[in-house]
Motif scaffolding. Structure first.
Motif, PDB file in Angstrom:
ATOM      1  N   VAL A 151      35.590 166.024   2.534  1.00 46.26           N
ATOM      2  CA  VAL A 151      34.636 165.235   1.754  1.00 46.26           C
ATOM      3  C   VAL A 151      33.983 164.142   2.593  1.00 46.26           C
ATOM      4  O   VAL A 151      32.780 163.897   2.477  1.00 46.26           O
ATOM      5  N   LEU A 152      34.778 163.476   3.455  1.00 48.04           N
ATOM      6  CA  LEU A 152      34.284 162.297   4.166  1.00 48.04           C
ATOM      7  C   LEU A 152      33.951 162.565   5.628  1.00 48.04           C
ATOM      8  O   LEU A 152      33.198 161.796   6.233  1.00 48.04           O
ATOM      9  N   GLY A 153      34.556 163.611   6.195  1.00 46.79           N
ATOM     10  CA  GLY A 153      34.301 163.908   7.597  1.00 46.79           C
ATOM     11  C   GLY A 153      35.448 163.456   8.493  1.00 46.79           C
ATOM     12  O   GLY A 153      36.265 162.613   8.119  1.00 46.79           O
ATOM     13  N   GLU A 154      35.508 164.020   9.676  1.00 47.31           N
ATOM     14  CA  GLU A 154      36.597 163.769  10.621  1.00 47.31           C
ATOM     15  C   GLU A 154      36.700 162.296  11.027  1.00 47.31           C
ATOM     16  O   GLU A 154      37.800 161.795  11.281  1.00 47.31           O
ATOM     17  N   ASP A 155      35.571 161.603  11.094  1.00 46.10           N
ATOM     18  CA  ASP A 155      35.570 160.259  11.682  1.00 46.10           C
ATOM     19  C   ASP A 155      35.521 159.128  10.659  1.00 46.10           C
ATOM     20  O   ASP A 155      35.414 157.959  11.038  1.00 46.10           O
ATOM     21  N   HIS A 156      35.580 159.463   9.392  1.00 47.97           N
ATOM     22  CA  HIS A 156      35.544 158.393   8.394  1.00 47.97           C
ATOM     23  C   HIS A 156      36.827 157.563   8.502  1.00 47.97           C
ATOM     24  O   HIS A 156      37.912 158.105   8.727  1.00 47.97           O
ATOM     25  N   PRO A 157      36.732 156.244   8.356  1.00 42.46           N
ATOM     26  CA  PRO A 157      37.950 155.412   8.450  1.00 42.46           C
ATOM     27  C   PRO A 157      39.062 155.852   7.503  1.00 42.46           C
ATOM     28  O   PRO A 157      40.243 155.772   7.853  1.00 42.46           O
ATOM     29  N   ASP A 158      38.691 156.329   6.298  1.00 38.06           N
ATOM     30  CA  ASP A 158      39.734 156.783   5.373  1.00 38.06           C
ATOM     31  C   ASP A 158      40.403 158.052   5.882  1.00 38.06           C
ATOM     32  O   ASP A 158      41.597 158.272   5.636  1.00 38.06           O
ATOM     33  N   THR A 159      39.662 158.890   6.575  1.00 34.86           N
ATOM     34  CA  THR A 159      40.264 160.081   7.180  1.00 34.86           C
ATOM     35  C   THR A 159      41.252 159.666   8.259  1.00 34.86           C
ATOM     36  O   THR A 159      42.369 160.212   8.351  1.00 34.86           O
ATOM     37  N   LEU A 160      40.854 158.704   9.085  1.00 37.21           N
ATOM     38  CA  LEU A 160      41.753 158.231  10.142  1.00 37.21           C
ATOM     39  C   LEU A 160      43.006 157.602   9.527  1.00 37.21           C
ATOM     40  O   LEU A 160      44.128 157.811  10.015  1.00 37.21           O
ATOM     41  N   GLY A 161      42.827 156.829   8.435  1.00 33.29           N
ATOM     42  CA  GLY A 161      43.980 156.238   7.769  1.00 33.29           C
ATOM     43  C   GLY A 161      44.912 157.290   7.199  1.00 33.29           C
ATOM     44  O   GLY A 161      46.145 157.171   7.292  1.00 33.29           O
ATOM     45  N   ALA A 192      40.883 162.045  -5.152  1.00 32.83           N
ATOM     46  CA  ALA A 192      42.156 162.771  -5.051  1.00 32.83           C
ATOM     47  C   ALA A 192      42.890 162.395  -3.771  1.00 32.83           C
ATOM     48  O   ALA A 192      44.118 162.234  -3.769  1.00 32.83           O
ATOM     49  N   ALA A 193      42.154 162.235  -2.687  1.00 37.37           N
ATOM     50  CA  ALA A 193      42.786 161.857  -1.420  1.00 37.37           C
ATOM     51  C   ALA A 193      43.443 160.484  -1.534  1.00 37.37           C
ATOM     52  O   ALA A 193      44.560 160.285  -1.045  1.00 37.37           O
ATOM     53  N   TYR A 194      42.773 159.533  -2.176  1.00 39.11           N
ATOM     54  CA  TYR A 194      43.356 158.203  -2.345  1.00 39.11           C
ATOM     55  C   TYR A 194      44.645 158.296  -3.170  1.00 39.11           C
ATOM     56  O   TYR A 194      45.650 157.641  -2.859  1.00 39.11           O
ATOM     57  N   LEU A 195      44.593 159.116  -4.212  1.00 39.20           N
ATOM     58  CA  LEU A 195      45.786 159.294  -5.058  1.00 39.20           C
ATOM     59  C   LEU A 195      46.922 159.921  -4.262  1.00 39.20           C
ATOM     60  O   LEU A 195      48.061 159.445  -4.306  1.00 39.20           O
ATOM     61  N   PHE A 196      46.629 160.987  -3.512  1.00 38.01           N
ATOM     62  CA  PHE A 196      47.685 161.690  -2.787  1.00 38.01           C
ATOM     63  C   PHE A 196      48.253 160.837  -1.649  1.00 38.01           C
ATOM     64  O   PHE A 196      49.419 160.979  -1.288  1.00 38.01           O
TER      65      PHE A 196
END
Length: 830
Positions: free
Chosen positions: A473-483, A439-443
């Motif tokens: 889902v991924l955590g504060e430090d996941h690269p996708d979160t940073l992106g 869902a995050a990738y979609l949004f």
């Protein structure tokens, strides 16, 4: 649609109002008939004399009818007229089937129309099974000839069918037909009269009956139905309208809600709140003495029970529940099952009116069907919580797979637009605690698309949701979160909210450094974005050093010719240009263009952008002799490479027209700007920020041509649109207000110009800061307005302050500094 006034036997459709009543236990409520002459001898049935005469010779008792009353019926005039026209044809039997979703009001419509029918008899038969049809026909046989009461059912059925086959001017309503086989023999034997069929089945009637699809009520009809049932003084008509809209104008839902409000004293506003908070309870609730089988939850459960032999149908309905109610592409479901199985399941849902084929490759589902299908109920086999969770995940996967992964090319935009409402519905209906990485990738992609279309506030909402899902889902430090956090900062920047964008960019850069390291490409990209935000904020003292460091790091890590290196160098040139340092900006732009041509080729979009930026730098330097030919070439190249309607092409056309205007060639500028505005409106829409800028530029050209009669109204409209679309504090709104003040001043109307300038200066200081270039420009403009008003006591000190600030912030040789110095000299000379 409408209310039946119910009494009599449990399970009856409605109270009957016959002249000759049906016996107890029939399909229509009633009481025993008197006058039976049946005789029984040794358990054998003895036929009365009436049984021996031809059915054709039997007259119908006067006013023979058992049609339910419809006291609460509203509207449907067009559909009633269609029925009237269909049944007015003389001669052979007329068979009309009214089909639609359960709860849509088919039975109420049939009962209401039947009351208007003038023939005799008018007879209602519940037809949801062969047994029910036979019972209804037997009851008709008794009612036609009361003396036959007590005869075997088969005999009475045959007698009734013979009577119908030999008489005209009668109406039989076959209510709630599920299987055509249940009525096929009846329809086949009767060649006169009128049959009105109600059914949830939309298909299978070809060659058997003409069909008429019944839709929901109109908004006004739904409100009228609600208020009739409530039958009490009502405050808050807007609340009733809002509740009916939320119920999708479905008659049964409106009836259910109004009855609940009438019995409990609940306000429509409170009911709407309860519907939002506890949908499962409200869909299943009925009033005291109400028919528990006629609630939203139960009536659709019955339909789905009939589809249990096609499990995929239920799965599809639960998946579609997470989409918008209309315009759902059928292709969204392509990966769920092999094509034949998928077609069969969709066909069965359409056959029972649970979904509708819109005829353009899309499906639609009533919003209450969707609401019910995504509301878990452990007691309903079609809505088990685990199945609903799985359907939401499937819907997310389907939308994520279908939504274009690259949205730069306009060719992808139609598909993006088609899928966007469904992604928005998914976001709206999915609780944050149920969000997924998919869902995050979609949004993230839908948010970015919304930003490109000028829907900045909505785009920011999608990016905010993507960040929340990634963090959970991924955590504060996941690269996708940073992106995702970087993308949200980008949305804030586009909204002009640098107060939120810059801190978020700063945090993201720090997190990238900590998690991925100083030299990771994503770290460098984030640093580039932060420098860009500093530049927009007018903080060139931080922007330029950060750009210089980023360019050096890109060269060291990725190489001189990497596209990110070229982009970063281009951005550094823009920063020098913003600082008024054209001596460094122009050579850097020239190098960037040469590098893009060498590395990417003449026609690469980045090369075209670099050429455009060099032309605007020449423009800023006042070198229109070099700027205009380069802008003309860039426009021609973009038209050839990207197409007439690409946003970059629209920008090029706008830039060229503006240059023509500054060169004094309003004869070329104005027609080109008028075309540019029309193209922006057509391609991007009335409210896109680029459209607003284009309208502003056209107004500026009218101003330059001395046509203030067209310039001022256009500037006033642009300011109003900027306020509405971008907000009071967006930099483009501030610029638009400044431009309108300039136009007022040009007409000599300093009485309107000065207050507008004063407000603009105050807003620029508050939003952008004391030293932002736009603040300095706005303060200079205010000072010249004071000068024009003859108020040198305020003009000269303000110009002196403006000059000192420009020298300090922009430097002695910046064009803005020179302009202020000229204005100050002029004021002092007076």
């Amino acid at each position: 649609m409408g209310l039946f006034n119910r009494r009599g036997d449990k399970g009856s459709k409605a109270a009957a109002v016959p002249t000759v009543e049906a016996s107890g236990g029939s399909n229509a409520a009633g009481r025993d008939v008197v006058g039976s002459v049946a005789q029984h001898i040794d358990s054998a049935v003895v036929l009365p004399p009436e049984a021996y005469g031809p059915a054709a010779d039997v007259p119908a008792p006067l006013m023979l009818r058992n049609i339910p009353r419809t006291a609460g019926f509203v509207g449907r005039e067009e559909t009633l007229g269609q029925l009237e026209a269909a049944f007015s044809t003389p001669g052979d039997v007329v068979i009309q089937a009214v089909h639609g979703l359960g709860g849509i009001g088919k039975s109420a419509l049939a009962a209401h129309w039947a009351q208007r029918f003038t023939g005799n008899p008018r007879w209602w038969i519940t037809a949801d099974s062969k047994t029910a049809v036979d019972a209804g026909l037997a009851e008709l046989g008794r009612a036609l000839q009361p003396a036959l009461t007590g005869m075997p059912e088969d005999f009475l059925i045959e007698r009734a069918v013979q009577w119908l086959a030999t008489h005209e001017d009668w109406l039989i309503v076959l209510d709630n037909v599920d299987h055509l086989d249940d009525i096929h023999s009846l329809l086949g034997r009767v060649t006169t009269g009128r049959f009105l069929i109600t059914t949830r089945r939309a298909t299978g009637w070809t060659g058997h009956a003409a069909t008429l699809r019944l839709d929901v009520l109109s908004a006004s009809e739904a409100v009228e139905l609600f208020t009739r049932i409530l039958s009490a003084p009502l405050d808050g008509a807007a609340d009733v309208a809002a509740l009916c809209a939320e119920l999708g104008y479905l008659p049964l839902a409106v009836e259910q809600a109004a009855s609940y409000c009438a019995e409990t004293g609940t306000s429509p506003c409170a009911y709407l709140r309860m519907l939002t908070e506890s949908p499962a309870q409200m869909f299943a609730d009925t009033t005291e003495g109400g028919d528990a089988e006629r609630t939203i939850a139960q009536i659709w459960r019955i339909t789905l029970d009939r589809l249990t032999d096609t499990p995929l149908a239920g799965s599809i309905l639960r998946i579609l529940a997470w989409c918008a109610s209309q315009g759902i592409p059928r292709t969204l479901l392509d990966d769920l099952a092999p094509a034949p199985a998928l077609a069969k399941a969709i066909g069965r849902l359409m056959a029972y009116s649970m979904i509708t084929d819109s005829g353009d490759g899309t499906l639609s589902v009533h919003r209450l069907v969707q609401a019910l299908a995504r509301t878990p109920d452990a007691d309903d086999p079609h809505r088990r919580p685990a199945d609903i969770d799985h359907a939401r995940e499937q819907a997310t996967d389907c939308l994520n797979s279908a939504f274009p992964h690259s949205i730069k090319a306009p060719e992808a935009w139609p598909r993006c637009r088609a899928l966007l409402p469904h992604a928005q519905a998914l976001a709206e209906h999915t609780p944050v605690e149920r969000g997924t990485a998919t869902a995050a990738y979609l949004f993230n992609r839908t948010g970015h698309f919304l930003l490109t279309q000028g829907k900045i506030a909505l785009g920011a909402e999608h990016h905010h949701r993507a960040v929340a899902d990634c963090v959970r889902v991924l955590g504060e430090d996941h690269p996708d979160t940073l992106g995702s956090r970087n993308n949200l900062a980008f949305a804030y920047r586009l909204a002009g909210d640098l107060g939120r964008a810059i801190p978020l960019y700063e945090r993201t850069v720090a997190d990238y450094v900590r998690v991925l390291g100083e030299d990771h490409p994503d770290t460098l990209g984030s640093r580039n974005n932060l420098a860009f935000a500093y530049r927009l904020a007018g903080d060139l003292g931080r922007a330029i050093p950060l750009y210089e460091r980023t360019v050096a790091d890109y060269v060291r890590v990725l190489g001189e010719d990497h596209t990110d290196t070229l982009t970063s160098r281009n951005n550094l040139a823009l920063a020098h240009e913003s600082a008024g340092d054209l001596g460094r900006a122009i050579p850097l732009h020239e190098r960037s263009l040469a590098d893009c041509v060498r590395v990417l080729g003449e026609d690469h979009p980045d090369t075209l952008t670099s050429r455009n930026n060099l032309a605007t730098a020449y423009h800023s330097a006042g070198d229109l002799g070099r700027a205009i030919p380069l802008l003309e070439r860039t426009l021609a190249d973009r038209q050839r490479v990207l197409g007439e309607d690409h946003p970059d092409t629209l920008s090029s056309r706008n830039n060229l027209a503006t240059a023509y205007g500054l060169a004094g060639d309003v004869g070329q500028a104005i027609p080109l700007l008028e075309r540019s505005l029309a193209d922006h409106v057509r391609v991007l829409g009335e409210d896109h920020p680029d459209t607003l800028s284009s309208r502003n530029n056209l107004a500026f050209a009218y101003h330059a041509a001395g046509d203030l009669g067209r310039a001022i109204p256009l500037l006033e409209r642009t300011l109003a649109d900027c306020v509405r679309v971008l907000g009071e504090d967006h930099p483009d709104t501030l610029s638009s207000r400044n431009n309108l003040a300039v136009a007022y001043k040009s007409t000599g109307d300093v009485g309107r110009a000065i207050p507008l300038y004063e407000r603009t200066v105050a807003d620029c200081v508050r939003v952008l800061g004391e030293d932002h270039p736009d603040t300095l420009t706005s303060r200079n403009n205010l000072a010249t307005a004071y000068h024009s008003a003859g108020d040198l006591g305020r003009a000269i000190p303000l110009l002196e302050r403006s000059l000192a600030d420009c020298v300090r912030v922009l430097g002695e040789d910046h064009p803005a500094t020179r302009n202020v110095r000229t204005n100050l000299d002029t004021a002092r000379s007076h």
